[in-house]
Design an enzyme around this catalytic site. Structure first.
Site: not given
Lengths: 347, 347, 347
Positions: C240-241
């Site tokens: 994820a980011h």
């Protein structure tokens, strides 16, 4: 794209303190910003970074006064976080602006293409497909027969939309997501093999939905798999045939929703959750990551956890006791001995 | 595609009751059907829908007599469900019928293309590849060097088949599935880094297999990863290098089979299951969703659940007790107190 | 590619025993090898296969003497396994050697293409992108605006790299992996809907990383998602980011790392693991398949298991007791009865 502090002040309706002619060409967090960056200070606990940052311009609250000397030009606004978000969005809009039809791309003569669209090279638009105004079909995306796509949608590179699916407006689908692949339906045969059940339904995605990269949404056997208005799906999610995801529900990465299950509105589902087929989950349900939901949830707005899932608090208690299981076992042994002793003493 | 009730009667060898000239152009479930739809009634519990449906034509059992007035034309047949399935399949065959070689596509001069194939625009067929008769390679699919694909196969848009893989006949692979990517093999080095172990094997997929969208099947390090005849794989599944999936085994979405593990024939594996490497699972095993299989299963035809998995019934019992764990702990405390009391009373 | 035993002897600096003129054209494991194959014997427990194999040439240890008659020509070397690995790699290099720019491909006039590259048909290189020397961009791959790719990299068919991402040297990315799709960031609104938080960061992948097929790595909201030097990611992984994966960490298939979490160097993470957001995992941690990590791990080099995870040994003990839970419950009932009896006897 380059802006002066003066221009940013005008754009955000703010007051400039410091050199109004300093220029910025990128956005950065205050703790990482270099010269030429625009940053913001919203949370007071980040204030110390303001005295160290190399950011050329920092957006701050209108009532903020620095307690030490600073190098950056300040732009003072009513709500720094919102102001910065506005800039982010504007920046992104410019960054992602694409127009026109690149070659070679494949647009069937029976497809309808709206005004002001982008169709990238190697994109494929099939017969009967409709692409609404201002939509962007990036390179290598595939739009099947009779697919309808509304206006202001974005299909990133490599998205595949099978025939007959229907998408509303302002939908974003990230790379290599697949919409409308066949539902997993096979009828067992007497010889142990399976015969395929034809999957002739479609997927309907309503307005303002976002779908993450490498996510799969299967078409219905008959009828439609529904992704309702405002749903946000993360990456690598599985939505099986005839499922329905209620409006404004958010689902994190790697979760799977099995066939014909219905998730209510405004639910929040964590990552790696599994939901079995043919059940309903009440609106507003909050489901912790890695949970397994094996029966319908009727009470609205509750938290659930575990596999199989129970209420969040029950699960938490069970988890705590689970950690103590070896101790419990020891205690039972001690009790056994104590009772044996009591019996012996008596006899 | 439009048919009259009369034509459907002939096609299905049935009897028409009502207007034989009414036309249908789509298939729908009886509870959702609108005018112009063809539907069916197989399960008696759906009979009430027959008296409300707007379906123009409904297929019913040959001995069925309506108890109320109906609007639909009936077509009476020996087995309504099978008859409807036949129509579904015919409909799908027509819907998915594609032929010819679109441009631009890339077909290496040393590739062999069979009769009557479809090769969509932006598809890529490498040197030495063989595509059998009647196979369909949709747009943006990739077929690597020396890949062999039998007859009547379908690769949906964006499927990637790495070099040297071998596919049988009547295989369907859904969009963005990847066949033959490198196995995950790396040898640890003294400095903490890893050096790649070259993966020079392939993937062999036998006849009548279906592979879901975004599924990954890795090539063997040496030799082959085998997907045996009739296997059905759902979306987002991981099959690691040198694994073997036995004939007619069905695996649901997001399950992972680790390297060199062998799944027997006719197994049924739920979603989000994990199987560790280098084990065997007996034929006919049924594994519940989210299970973790960490050792070989030798008994055939049993049900398993949990992570780590135990027999389905043991797991169920443990789950029930697990829910009661906080109660158990309380009971132990009570026993403790009772014994302490007994001791006190004695002394 | 065809070699004589004599040529292989020279290549590996070994001694040939048997017919030096016999030829091989493929590599195989000793238990599966057919005539024309080259194989090796490193592990003494495989020696019996040497007396049955049809392999034309077998690489053995320099001090090995067969105890029975054999058909194969032997090539004796100091380290048979390493020698075979060298051959594997050489074979793979030849097999995967591609050069030149195929048509039609899309290369923006403002892209910079290094020396000696391969760009396959239907690949798309955007404005401002840089492709280093000797890198291979396979068909249907997408390289976004301003993406930087170093030298000796391979993007397999269908890989998508969003704008502004930065890749080092000797990076391999397998088919349909997506690098730089938007982080999953949405701000809840008073009416229950969500508004998108623009994701303007990027992904930085350092040297010698390998990324599996259908894996997704999201761009940072601001700043970068980092995949450090030497990391190996399997298939269908979610990063994820703003996550950071430390150097030389290895992650198996279907694992998910949530936003802003940091994994230390030299960690080993099994398949289907979930890591929540905003935590740190110490370097050298070993995390068992299917674990759920819901808090930071500070101690380096420990083993963890379970969901939620505890130390590997605690988890093992709890698992064992968990199996015995129904027995424990029965024991508690017995204790209850025993105490009741004691009380009765007393009164």
């Amino acid at each position: 794209m380059q802006f002066t502090a003066h221009q940013i002040g005008i754009l955000l309706n703010g007051t400039v303190e410091g050199n109004p002619d300093v220029t910025v060409n990128k956005l950065a967090r205050i703790e990482e910003a270099k010269a030429g960056s625009l940053s913001f200070l919203a949370n007071p606990k980040y204030e110390p970074f303001l005295y160290q940052t190399e950011a050329s311009v920092v957006i701050v609250n209108e009532d903020f006064t620095p307690s030490q000397t600073i190098q950056s030009t300040l732009v003072k606004v009513a709500d720094p976080y919102s102001a910065f978000s506005v800039l982010l969005e504007k920046y992104n809009t410019i960054r992602l602006d694409k127009k026109g039809i690149e070659t070679p791309s494949f647009i069937h003569p029976e497809a309808q293409i709206g005004a002001n669209v982008f169709i990238g090279a190697f994109a494929y638009i099939s017969a009967g497909a409709v692409i609404g105004d201002n939509s962007k079909i990036y390179p290598q995306a595939f739009v099947g027969d009779n697919v309808q796509i509304g206006s202001d949608c974005t299909l990133f590179p490599g998205v595949k939309i099978y025939s007959d699916c229907v998408l509303g407006n302002r939908i974003v689908i990230h790379s290599n997501a697949v919409i409308g692949s066949d539902g997993f339906g096979f009828a067992p045969q007497p010889d142990g093999s399976y015969s395929k059940v034809s999957q002739i339904g479609n997927v309907v995605i309503e307005d303002d939905v976002e779908v993450g990269s490498n996510t799969s949404i299967d078409r219905a056997t008959m009828g439609s798999t529904f992704i309702r208005k405002g749903v946000k799906l993360d990456n690598l999610i599985q939505i099986a045939h005839n499922a329905e995801i209620g409006a404004n529900t958010v689902i994190a990465s790697q979760t799977g929703i099995s066939g014909s299950s219905k998730i209510g509105e405004n639910a929040v589902i964590g990552g790696q959750v599994g939901v079995v087929g043919h059940i309903s989950i009440a609106k507003g349900s909050q489901i912790q990551a890695k949970s397994g939901i094996n029966r319908s949830i009727e009470e609205e707005g509750k938290k659930w956890a575990g596999a199989p899932a129970t209420s969040y608090h029950n699960n938490l208690r069970s988890q705590v006791v689970l950690q103590r299981l070896p101790d419990l076992e020891r205690k039972i042994e001690e009790l056994n001995r104590a009772i044996a002793e009591l019996k012996n003493n008596k006899s």
